[in-house]
Design a protein around this motif. Structure first.
Motif, PDB file in Angstrom:
ATOM      1  N   ILE A   1      33.178 124.989  49.703  1.00 63.02           N
ATOM      2  CA  ILE A   1      33.068 126.096  50.076  1.00 63.02           C
ATOM      3  C   ILE A   1      33.606 127.357  49.616  1.00 63.02           C
ATOM      4  CG2 ILE A   1      31.074 126.792  51.802  1.00 63.02           C
ATOM      5  CD1 ILE A   1      31.632 124.281  53.123  1.00 63.02           C
ATOM      6  N   VAL A   2      32.375 128.850  49.353  1.00 66.10           N
ATOM      7  CA  VAL A   2      33.073 129.588  48.767  1.00 66.10           C
ATOM      8  C   VAL A   2      31.918 130.946  49.942  1.00 66.10           C
ATOM      9  CG1 VAL A   2      33.658 131.656  47.630  1.00 66.10           C
ATOM     10  CG2 VAL A   2      33.984 129.323  46.395  1.00 66.10           C
ATOM     11  N   THR A   3      32.807 131.233  50.613  1.00 66.53           N
ATOM     12  CA  THR A   3      32.398 131.858  51.885  1.00 66.53           C
ATOM     13  C   THR A   3      33.347 133.292  51.753  1.00 66.53           C
ATOM     14  OG1 THR A   3      31.414 132.097  53.878  1.00 66.53           O
ATOM     15  CG2 THR A   3      33.250 131.151  53.382  1.00 66.53           C
ATOM     16  N   ASN A   4      33.289 133.753  53.221  1.00 59.69           N
ATOM     17  CA  ASN A   4      33.913 134.585  53.550  1.00 59.69           C
ATOM     18  C   ASN A   4      34.473 135.197  55.178  1.00 59.69           C
ATOM     19  OD1 ASN A   4      31.850 136.166  55.234  1.00 59.69           O
ATOM     20  ND2 ASN A   4      30.793 136.305  53.716  1.00 59.69           N
ATOM     21  N   GLU A   5      35.484 135.460  55.158  1.00 67.84           N
ATOM     22  CA  GLU A   5      36.142 135.741  56.179  1.00 67.84           C
ATOM     23  C   GLU A   5      35.454 135.083  57.331  1.00 67.84           C
ATOM     24  OE1 GLU A   5      38.964 134.092  58.767  1.00 67.84           O
ATOM     25  OE2 GLU A   5      39.493 134.350  56.893  1.00 67.84           O
ATOM     26  N   LYS A   6      34.018 135.783  57.764  1.00 64.47           N
ATOM     27  CA  LYS A   6      33.416 136.141  59.110  1.00 64.47           C
ATOM     28  C   LYS A   6      32.233 135.333  59.025  1.00 64.47           C
ATOM     29  CE  LYS A   6      29.997 139.592  56.789  1.00 64.47           C
ATOM     30  NZ  LYS A   6      30.893 140.245  55.984  1.00 64.47           N
TER      31      LYS A   6
ATOM     32  N   LEU B   1      32.458 125.974  59.319  1.00 66.04           N
ATOM     33  CA  LEU B   1      32.951 124.502  59.953  1.00 66.04           C
ATOM     34  C   LEU B   1      31.783 124.127  61.152  1.00 66.04           C
ATOM     35  CD1 LEU B   1      36.718 125.210  60.312  1.00 66.04           C
ATOM     36  CD2 LEU B   1      35.417 123.411  59.113  1.00 66.04           C
ATOM     37  N   GLY B   2      31.594 125.055  62.233  1.00 67.73           N
ATOM     38  CA  GLY B   2      31.080 125.064  63.291  1.00 67.73           C
ATOM     39  C   GLY B   2      29.181 123.672  63.024  1.00 67.73           C
ATOM     40  N   GLN B   3      28.718 124.708  61.409  1.00 69.80           N
ATOM     41  CA  GLN B   3      27.149 123.883  61.415  1.00 69.80           C
ATOM     42  C   GLN B   3      28.091 122.317  60.263  1.00 69.80           C
ATOM     43  OE1 GLN B   3      24.511 125.739  58.683  1.00 69.80           O
ATOM     44  NE2 GLN B   3      24.397 127.324  60.754  1.00 69.80           N
TER      45      GLN B   3
ATOM     46  N   ASP C   1      40.411 123.342  54.135  1.00 67.50           N
ATOM     47  CA  ASP C   1      41.246 124.015  52.750  1.00 67.50           C
ATOM     48  C   ASP C   1      40.469 124.141  52.009  1.00 67.50           C
ATOM     49  OD1 ASP C   1      43.839 124.305  53.906  1.00 67.50           O
ATOM     50  OD2 ASP C   1      44.415 121.953  53.360  1.00 67.50           O
ATOM     51  N   ASN C   2      39.263 123.086  51.861  1.00 67.13           N
ATOM     52  CA  ASN C   2      38.062 123.310  50.920  1.00 67.13           C
ATOM     53  C   ASN C   2      36.988 124.236  50.894  1.00 67.13           C
ATOM     54  OD1 ASN C   2      39.400 120.809  49.736  1.00 67.13           O
ATOM     55  ND2 ASN C   2      37.173 119.549  49.703  1.00 67.13           N
ATOM     56  N   ILE C   3      37.651 125.171  52.315  1.00 64.28           N
ATOM     57  CA  ILE C   3      36.205 126.337  52.503  1.00 64.28           C
ATOM     58  C   ILE C   3      37.558 127.607  51.724  1.00 64.28           C
ATOM     59  CG2 ILE C   3      35.638 127.912  54.425  1.00 64.28           C
ATOM     60  CD1 ILE C   3      35.614 125.893  56.285  1.00 64.28           C
ATOM     61  N   LEU C   4      36.795 128.256  50.453  1.00 67.85           N
ATOM     62  CA  LEU C   4      37.488 129.322  50.000  1.00 67.85           C
ATOM     63  C   LEU C   4      37.448 130.607  50.759  1.00 67.85           C
ATOM     64  CD1 LEU C   4      37.610 127.708  46.332  1.00 67.85           C
ATOM     65  CD2 LEU C   4      39.150 126.388  47.849  1.00 67.85           C
ATOM     66  N   ILE C   5      38.198 131.417  50.840  1.00 65.30           N
ATOM     67  CA  ILE C   5      37.521 133.047  51.759  1.00 65.30           C
ATOM     68  C   ILE C   5      37.904 133.403  50.542  1.00 65.30           C
ATOM     69  CG2 ILE C   5      38.588 134.270  53.323  1.00 65.30           C
ATOM     70  CD1 ILE C   5      37.052 131.510  54.363  1.00 65.30           C
TER      71      ILE C   5
END
Length: 469
Positions: free
Chosen positions: A57-62, A68-70, A82-86
């Protein structure tokens, strides 16, 4: 196969429902039990045979903790962070996708036995696909894998009408699966869109499938500066220098190895409130109503209110009315694309109403501002089971907590105690403190802040489960 979910963006055309810190992909629209992001995640899980490790998942810090919550809300508590790319800053779709491809390639170098280790699907997180069409969607994507070694595949939606809000793709030569691509077209005017429909063009869905090695070669050929920049291990340095460019303009419109596969499904990117008329049920007069209402001689209106607020319309047609706790938006049907102008104007003025709702979501839960004045602010705080706020202090405000549901564990200057339903506690300014929910049901607390400065930046964190400063 691997999936890259693009979960950035702010959904400015859906303001005031969508805000920068809670954009449209995370909203649970009133006709759906899940958000658009959650539905996208579940489709990607089906494509990867329920292997969570194959989803990136490519997203941003905010938005990281919304992601993660959803995912946790869907019942997956072991998703690899680690699979969440900021992305340090949004630079359009090409850098976002290539970032995901680079990470996937690096992780897969040690897995030579996986024949499909580098087959990658790219899916925006804010698309709505009809539940009845999900099986056809999955099957079509899986069929595309057969030509993904040779082509960068884009998926074209079979149009249902001339649409001026989508780009178009003109198919050319028939392949065993899909077609080669003759040309990509930008969003047209209505007359041009009608011509495209007659000539067999497809809507450009923004979904892709390709072999990661092939994609990297095309980036090296057509965007060598991007290819070189991503050799750095410092993602901040990379994003400080990469161009702001879409995958269509940077690669797909230039590559000689592009194919399009038609998708004959009900699809919508919910890019504006006008798109709601294609997705939500109407009453006998063509009205879409989310909330209690009484209409008199009023047709083809869209009404969305918070907290089931009663709405009455009399002798008006073709209006879009969106009412939230802190903003009211009214426009004519057909004009909702202009809402972005309102969003941009407020943003230039640094108006927080483009950033937050009155309800703000945090990694530990949420808070809702109930009332505020110059020297006070009243919040309803919800802390999820097993979660806790950071250990922190404020210089300019004190806080009075009243527990209305559940039981709170409170820490003040390293002293721990419990506050039960109906009880309260007081935290003076300058004292280190933490609120925690040790129970199995959500903790709800009414917080009264009192002080001469009440903004969220009056906070010093000493310990935080999510690494915030």
């Amino acid at each position: 196969m691997k999936s890259i979910i693009l979960a950035g963006g702010v959904g400015s055309r859906l303001w005031p429902l969508s805000r920068e810190y809670y954009p449209k992909q995370f909203i649970k629209f009133k006709s759906f039990k899940k958000s658009l992001f959650q539905m996208t995640f579940e489709r990607c899980l089906a494509l990867s045979n329920n292997n969570l490790d194959d989803i990136y998942i490519v997203t941003n810090e905010k938005h990281k903790f919304l992601v993660l919550g959803q995912i946790e809300e869907l019942g997956y508590n072991n998703f690899n962070e680690d699979n969440i790319l900021i992305e340090p800053i949004g630079k359009n779709t090409l850098p976002a996708i290539y970032y995901g491809v680079k990470v996937i390639k690096n992780k897969n170098n040690n897995n030579e036995n996986d024949n499909n280790k580098n087959i990658v699907g790219v899916f925006p997180s804010d698309h709505l696909i009809d539940k009845n069409d999900e099986e056809l969607f999955i099957n079509t994507i899986m069929e595309g894998k057969k030509i993904a070694k040779d082509y960068l595949i884009t998926f074209g939606i079979t149009p249902t009408k001339p649409h001026t809000g989508y780009g178009y793709i003109k198919p050319l030569k028939k392949l065993n699966i899909g077609y080669t691509v003759d040309e990509f077209k930008e969003k047209p005017d209505l007359k041009t869109a009608e011509k495209y429909i007659k000539n067999g063009y497809l809507w450009n869905s923004g979904m892709f499938l390709f072999d990661a090695d092939l994609f990297e070669e095309e980036v090296k050929t057509y965007k060598p500066e991007l290819y070189e920049l991503f050799k750095s291990d410092d993602i901040n340095e990379v994003y400080n220098n990469v161009p702001d460019i879409s995958i269509d303009y940077g690669i797909m419109e230039k590559s000689k190895n592009v194919a399009v596969i038609p998708l004959n499904i009900k699809w919508n990117d919910l890019g504006s409130f006008d798109a709601f008329y294609d997705e939500f049920k109407t009453d006998d007069a063509g009205n879409i109503v989310h909330g209690e209402n009484l209409f008199i001689n009023s047709k083809n209106n869209l009404i969305n209110t918070e907290n089931n607020k009663f709405t009455s319309l009399i002798d008006v047609n073709d209006l879009i009315v969106v009412d939230t706790r802190d903003a009211l938006m009214i426009c004519k049907k057909g004009s909702s694309q202009k809402i972005k102008e309102v969003f941009n104007t407020l943003k230039r003025k640094n108006d927080e109403r483009v950033l937050y709702h009155k309800t703000v979501y945090r990694p530990w839960g949420s808070y809702t501002i109930l009332d505020e004045g110059k020297f006070y602010k009243i919040k309803r705080i919800t802390v999820l089971p097993g979660k806790k706020l950071s250990y922190q202090l404020h210089h300019h405000r004190s806080e009075h907590w009243i527990v209305v549901k559940g039981m709170a564990k409170v820490v003040v200057d390293d002293k721990e105690y419990f506050v039960r339903n109906g009880e309260s506690t007081f935290v003076k300014s300058g004292l280190k403190h933490r609120l925690e929910n040790p129970g199995k049901i959500p903790l709800e607390v009414i917080e009264a802040q009192i002080g001469e400065y009440l903004e969220e930046d009056d906070i010093i964190r000493f310990n935080d489960d999510w690494g915030r400063k």
